[in-house]
Design an enzyme around this catalytic site. Structure first.
Site, PDB file in Angstrom:
ATOM      1  CB  SER A  87      -0.941  -0.029   1.206  1.00 31.03           C
ATOM      2  OG  SER A  87      -1.941   0.944   1.082  1.00 31.03           O
ATOM      3  CG  ASN A  88      -0.324   4.688  -1.308  1.00 33.55           C
ATOM      4  OD1 ASN A  88      -0.973   5.465  -0.621  1.00 33.55           O
ATOM      5  ND2 ASN A  88      -0.837   4.075  -2.383  1.00 33.55           N
ATOM      6  NE  ARG A  89       4.505   8.575   4.529  1.00 36.92           N
ATOM      7  CZ  ARG A  89       5.310   9.615   4.439  1.00 36.92           C
ATOM      8  NH1 ARG A  89       6.431   9.520   3.755  1.00 36.92           N
ATOM      9  NH2 ARG A  89       4.998  10.753   5.025  1.00 36.92           N
ATOM     10  CB  ALA A 123      -2.420   7.344  -3.177  1.00 38.23           C
TER      11      ALA A 123
END
Ligand code: CTP
Length: 216
Positions: A21-23, A88
């Site tokens: 995943s991402n932030r 995102a």
């Protein structure tokens, strides 16, 4: 106006207990949903997994993966006037999802990743809605944002510089530059995401109005 807003990250499964995943916190997307409702618009909010309370009055659609995001946007985009792709979305996902938990071994492990489908780039070019993309950049912000505007045929790209610890991802403030299809640009200086969101919603609604006037 009818806004379709996407927010937050996506999760791409590796095995039953792990994912990539991402932030992204979803704060900017949720702030825009709230600002749009406040301004009297209707909002469908397609959200990845975040720790935020959904804005009152928005129709919330929760998704996890980039494929679910792709399907949800395609299902709803025909009924909107403005699409705001703030999510995102992961660019890559594991080529294979292991049905069982991958066991630890005393050797290196390589994951094969394949590109996900690009939601924005997949949208019809001949369309009735205004398409807004976001560009999270760590370098060459203007050049990269203009490239995305062209490559994804957006009407607007909102760019932010994410290497600044006080602005952008996971923070409560943001500073953005807005690039328009016609070549113009506009800047919103650092402010709480709520205020930036209000400004952005005004700009999007105004731009959509202009498109309508041009077409009629
Ligand atoms: N986006 C999308 N589908 C994807 C990836 C991104 O629709 N599979 C959208 C994002 O929601 C955003 C825009 O494309 O509005 C730009 O996303 P960004 O991650 O900044 O750009 P990428 O195209 O992924 O390029 P890069 O990561 O190389 O900067």
């Amino acid at each position: 106006m009818r806004f379709l807003i996407t927010a937050g990250p996506t999760r791409e499964a590796i095995d039953p207990v792990r994912y990539i995943s991402n932030r992204s916190s979803g704060k900017m997307g949720y702030a825009m949903a709230e600002a749009a409702i406040e301004a009297g618009h209707t909002v469908v909010l397609i959200s990845g997994p975040v720790n935020l309370t959904p804005p009152r009055g928005a129709q919330l659609i929760s998704i996890l993966t980039s494929d679910q995001m792709y399907d949800a946007v395609h299902r709803h985009v025909g009924n909107c006037d403005v699409l705001v792709m703030c999510a995102a979305v992961a660019d890559y996902k594991p080529a294979r999802v292991s049905a069982q938990k991958i066991k630890k071994r005393d050797e290196t492990l390589s994951l094969e990743l394949i590109p996900t489908r690009d939601v924005l780039a997949s949208l019809p070019r001949d369309r009735q809605f205004l398409a807004v993309g976001f560009a999270a950049e760590t370098n060459d912000v203007e050049e990269n944002a203009r490239k995305k505007l062209r490559a994804k045929a957006c009407d607007i790209v909102v760019a932010n510089y994410v290497s600044d610890p006080n602005s952008g991802m996971e923070t409560d403030e943001n500073e953005v530059t807005i690039f328009f299809r016609g070549g113009e640009m506009n800047k919103i200086s650092r402010a709480p995401k709520k205020n930036v969101a209000r400004e952005l919603i005004k700009i999007f609604a105004n731009e959509r109005e202009k498109c309508l006037t041009k077409k009629s």
